[in-house]
Write an enzyme that holds these catalytic residues in place. Sequence first.
Site, PDB file in Angstrom:
ATOM      1  N   ARG A  23       5.524  73.601  49.366  1.00 39.32           N
ATOM      2  CA  ARG A  23       5.734  72.585  48.305  1.00 39.32           C
ATOM      3  C   ARG A  23       6.594  71.429  48.822  1.00 39.32           C
ATOM      4  NH1 ARG A  23       8.920  76.303  44.386  1.00 39.32           N
ATOM      5  NH2 ARG A  23       9.741  76.793  46.447  1.00 39.32           N
ATOM      6  N   GLU A  28      20.957  73.055  49.070  1.00 34.46           N
ATOM      7  CA  GLU A  28      22.231  72.914  48.384  1.00 34.46           C
ATOM      8  C   GLU A  28      22.985  71.807  49.135  1.00 34.46           C
ATOM      9  OE1 GLU A  28      24.675  76.368  48.253  1.00 34.46           O
ATOM     10  OE2 GLU A  28      23.197  77.619  47.202  1.00 34.46           O
ATOM     11  N   GLN A  46      34.131  59.730  40.603  1.00 33.20           N
ATOM     12  CA  GLN A  46      33.166  58.632  40.502  1.00 33.20           C
ATOM     13  C   GLN A  46      32.100  58.794  41.566  1.00 33.20           C
ATOM     14  OE1 GLN A  46      34.767  54.566  39.975  1.00 33.20           O
ATOM     15  NE2 GLN A  46      33.206  53.836  41.431  1.00 33.20           N
ATOM     16  N   ASN A  48      28.693  56.614  43.278  1.00 34.80           N
ATOM     17  CA  ASN A  48      28.092  55.276  43.353  1.00 34.80           C
ATOM     18  C   ASN A  48      26.716  55.356  43.992  1.00 34.80           C
ATOM     19  OD1 ASN A  48      30.638  54.256  42.498  1.00 34.80           O
ATOM     20  ND2 ASN A  48      31.355  54.242  44.615  1.00 34.80           N
ATOM     21  N   ARG A  59      27.191  46.351  54.409  1.00 32.37           N
ATOM     22  CA  ARG A  59      28.221  46.423  53.366  1.00 32.37           C
ATOM     23  C   ARG A  59      29.476  47.012  54.006  1.00 32.37           C
ATOM     24  NH1 ARG A  59      25.832  46.433  47.922  1.00 32.37           N
ATOM     25  NH2 ARG A  59      23.541  46.281  48.077  1.00 32.37           N
ATOM     26  N   HIS A  62      35.104  48.277  54.139  1.00 32.41           N
ATOM     27  CA  HIS A  62      35.923  48.255  52.923  1.00 32.41           C
ATOM     28  C   HIS A  62      36.829  49.480  52.820  1.00 32.41           C
ATOM     29  CE1 HIS A  62      32.286  45.905  51.090  1.00 32.41           C
ATOM     30  NE2 HIS A  62      33.002  45.152  51.912  1.00 32.41           N
ATOM     31  N   LYS A  72      35.424  59.068  50.731  1.00 27.74           N
ATOM     32  CA  LYS A  72      34.017  58.824  50.371  1.00 27.74           C
ATOM     33  C   LYS A  72      33.128  59.836  51.069  1.00 27.74           C
ATOM     34  CE  LYS A  72      35.175  53.977  50.087  1.00 27.74           C
ATOM     35  NZ  LYS A  72      35.195  52.699  50.830  1.00 27.74           N
ATOM     36  N   HIS A 119      35.373  51.778  55.611  1.00 28.84           N
ATOM     37  CA  HIS A 119      33.994  52.292  55.598  1.00 28.84           C
ATOM     38  C   HIS A 119      32.999  51.145  55.470  1.00 28.84           C
ATOM     39  CE1 HIS A 119      30.429  53.895  53.302  1.00 28.84           C
ATOM     40  NE2 HIS A 119      30.358  54.545  54.441  1.00 28.84           N
ATOM     41  N   TYR A 132      27.134  57.725  47.131  1.00 33.84           N
ATOM     42  CA  TYR A 132      28.389  58.274  47.632  1.00 33.84           C
ATOM     43  C   TYR A 132      29.345  58.624  46.499  1.00 33.84           C
ATOM     44  CZ  TYR A 132      29.523  53.223  47.788  1.00 33.84           C
ATOM     45  OH  TYR A 132      29.681  51.892  47.511  1.00 33.84           O
ATOM     46  N   ASP A 143      40.962  46.573  46.161  1.00 34.35           N
ATOM     47  CA  ASP A 143      39.802  46.411  47.049  1.00 34.35           C
ATOM     48  C   ASP A 143      40.201  45.580  48.266  1.00 34.35           C
ATOM     49  OD1 ASP A 143      36.570  44.754  46.804  1.00 34.35           O
ATOM     50  OD2 ASP A 143      37.140  46.612  47.841  1.00 34.35           O
ATOM     51  N   LYS A 169      32.000  37.774  50.485  1.00 34.91           N
ATOM     52  CA  LYS A 169      33.288  38.443  50.758  1.00 34.91           C
ATOM     53  C   LYS A 169      33.308  39.007  52.165  1.00 34.91           C
ATOM     54  CE  LYS A 169      33.733  42.613  48.973  1.00 34.91           C
ATOM     55  NZ  LYS A 169      33.944  43.735  47.999  1.00 34.91           N
ATOM     56  N   ASP A 170      32.224  39.632  52.579  1.00 36.34           N
ATOM     57  CA  ASP A 170      32.197  40.307  53.880  1.00 36.34           C
ATOM     58  C   ASP A 170      32.015  39.330  55.039  1.00 36.34           C
ATOM     59  OD1 ASP A 170      30.606  43.383  52.700  1.00 36.34           O
ATOM     60  OD2 ASP A 170      32.694  42.680  52.676  1.00 36.34           O
TER      61      ASP A 170
HETATM   62  C1  LIG Z   1      32.547  49.363  44.866  1.00 32.03           C
HETATM   63  C2  LIG Z   1      32.341  49.019  43.421  1.00 32.03           C
HETATM   64  C3  LIG Z   1      31.864  47.788  43.027  1.00 32.03           C
HETATM   65  N1  LIG Z   1      31.688  47.517  41.709  1.00 32.03           N
HETATM   66  C4  LIG Z   1      31.135  46.199  41.336  1.00 32.03           C
HETATM   67  C5  LIG Z   1      31.940  45.016  41.843  1.00 32.03           C
HETATM   68  C6  LIG Z   1      30.898  43.965  42.097  1.00 32.03           C
HETATM   69  O1  LIG Z   1      30.646  43.237  40.894  1.00 32.03           O
HETATM   70  C7  LIG Z   1      29.632  44.746  42.453  1.00 32.03           C
HETATM   71  C8  LIG Z   1      29.353  44.781  43.939  1.00 32.03           C
HETATM   72  O2  LIG Z   1      30.553  45.192  44.599  1.00 32.03           O
HETATM   73  P1  LIG Z   1      30.683  45.046  46.151  1.00 32.03           P
HETATM   74  O3  LIG Z   1      30.074  43.750  46.614  1.00 32.03           O
HETATM   75  O4  LIG Z   1      32.108  45.346  46.531  1.00 32.03           O
HETATM   76  O5  LIG Z   1      29.723  46.249  46.647  1.00 32.03           O
HETATM   77  P2  LIG Z   1      29.608  46.777  48.141  1.00 32.03           P
HETATM   78  O6  LIG Z   1      29.649  45.625  49.114  1.00 32.03           O
HETATM   79  O7  LIG Z   1      28.451  47.687  48.166  1.00 32.03           O
HETATM   80  O8  LIG Z   1      30.949  47.602  48.329  1.00 32.03           O
HETATM   81  C9  LIG Z   1      30.953  48.953  48.718  1.00 32.03           C
HETATM   82  O9  LIG Z   1      30.603  48.946  50.059  1.00 32.03           O
HETATM   83  C10 LIG Z   1      31.171  49.864  50.955  1.00 32.03           C
HETATM   84  C11 LIG Z   1      30.045  50.567  51.671  1.00 32.03           C
HETATM   85  C12 LIG Z   1      32.144  50.821  50.435  1.00 32.03           C
HETATM   86  O10 LIG Z   1      32.524  51.771  51.133  1.00 32.03           O
HETATM   87  C13 LIG Z   1      32.730  50.647  49.098  1.00 32.03           C
HETATM   88  O11 LIG Z   1      32.441  51.787  48.311  1.00 32.03           O
HETATM   89  C14 LIG Z   1      32.336  49.462  48.380  1.00 32.03           C
HETATM   90  O12 LIG Z   1      33.300  48.481  48.722  1.00 32.03           O
HETATM   91  O13 LIG Z   1      29.859  46.086  41.978  1.00 32.03           O
HETATM   92  C15 LIG Z   1      31.973  48.423  40.715  1.00 32.03           C
HETATM   93  O14 LIG Z   1      31.826  48.145  39.506  1.00 32.03           O
HETATM   94  N2  LIG Z   1      32.465  49.662  41.084  1.00 32.03           N
HETATM   95  C16 LIG Z   1      32.659  49.990  42.400  1.00 32.03           C
HETATM   96  O15 LIG Z   1      33.086  51.132  42.677  1.00 32.03           O
END
Ligand SMILES: Cc1cn([C@H]2C[C@H](O)[C@@H](COP(=O)(O)OP(=O)(O)O[C@H]3O[C@H](C)C(=O)[C@H](O)[C@H]3O)O2)c(=O)[nH]c1=O
Length: 191
Positions: A23, A28, A46, A48, A59, A62, A72, A119, A132, A143, A169-170
């Site tokens: 199948r 686990e 939490q 994500n 990404r 962070h 994470k 990360h 994650y 952040d 941002k990045d």
């Molecule tokens: C991380 C996070 C973001 N947000 C909102 C904030 C922004 O409006 C939107 C996108 O956020 P951001 O651009 O920071 O998403 P990523 O660039 O994927 O950030 C993540 O990327 C790397 C891989 C990481 O390890 C972190 O978990 C996290 O920083 O989601 C939330 O509402 N909750 C959250 O936990």
Amino acid sequence: MILSRQSIADVVLVQPKAFGDNRGSFSEVYRASTFADAGLPTVFPQENISHSVPEGTLRGLHYQSPPHAQGKLVRCLRGAILDVAVDIRRGSPTFGQHVAAELTPENGHWLWVPAGFAHGFCTLVPDTTVLYKVTDYYAPECDRGIAFDDPDLAIDWPFAADRLVLSPKDQTQPRLAQIESPFTLETAGAN
Ligand SMILES: Cc1cn([C@H]2C[C@H](O)[C@@H](COP(=O)(O)OP(=O)(O)O[C@H]3O[C@H](C)C(=O)[C@H](O)[C@H]3O)O2)c(=O)[nH]c1=O
């Protein structure tokens, strides 16, 4: 489920066992008792999911600063990523060094990235989904980031910088040498 400590011992590759049959398969993918026995956290308030359309979406790097530092537990549900954890614990003998792991639905691996590490991941193919679990809630005021292309980190990303897709941002994160990491080996804790 096999837990393998990586070249930086606090980073752990988690390899669930897959039971295949005609199948498909069953695994686990998380067991609190196994994590507890390995000294890893078992409380993840939490979870994500991020979906990245273009290949070469990067990404990171962070982290959340204390008092909301996050561990994470990362896996790839669709597509493929190169997942990277950078040790930013001041006083650590591996400060500024990193672990990289390819995560795919096919290998089913998790990477455990403890608090005290930055990360990030780069998608290897289009339409990649990453799930994650994190050990503390999102705290935007905590952040923080480090430049993905910090030459001191020497991370071998799978695509040249001009093929990467980054958030604004990045594109403007500081180098590790330009910040004072909020983590020390003692405060971030080993696990
Ligand atoms: C991380 C996070 C973001 N947000 C909102 C904030 C922004 O409006 C939107 C996108 O956020 P951001 O651009 O920071 O998403 P990523 O660039 O994927 O950030 C993540 O990327 C790397 C891989 C990481 O390890 C972190 O978990 C996290 O920083 O989601 C939330 O509402 N909750 C959250 O936990």
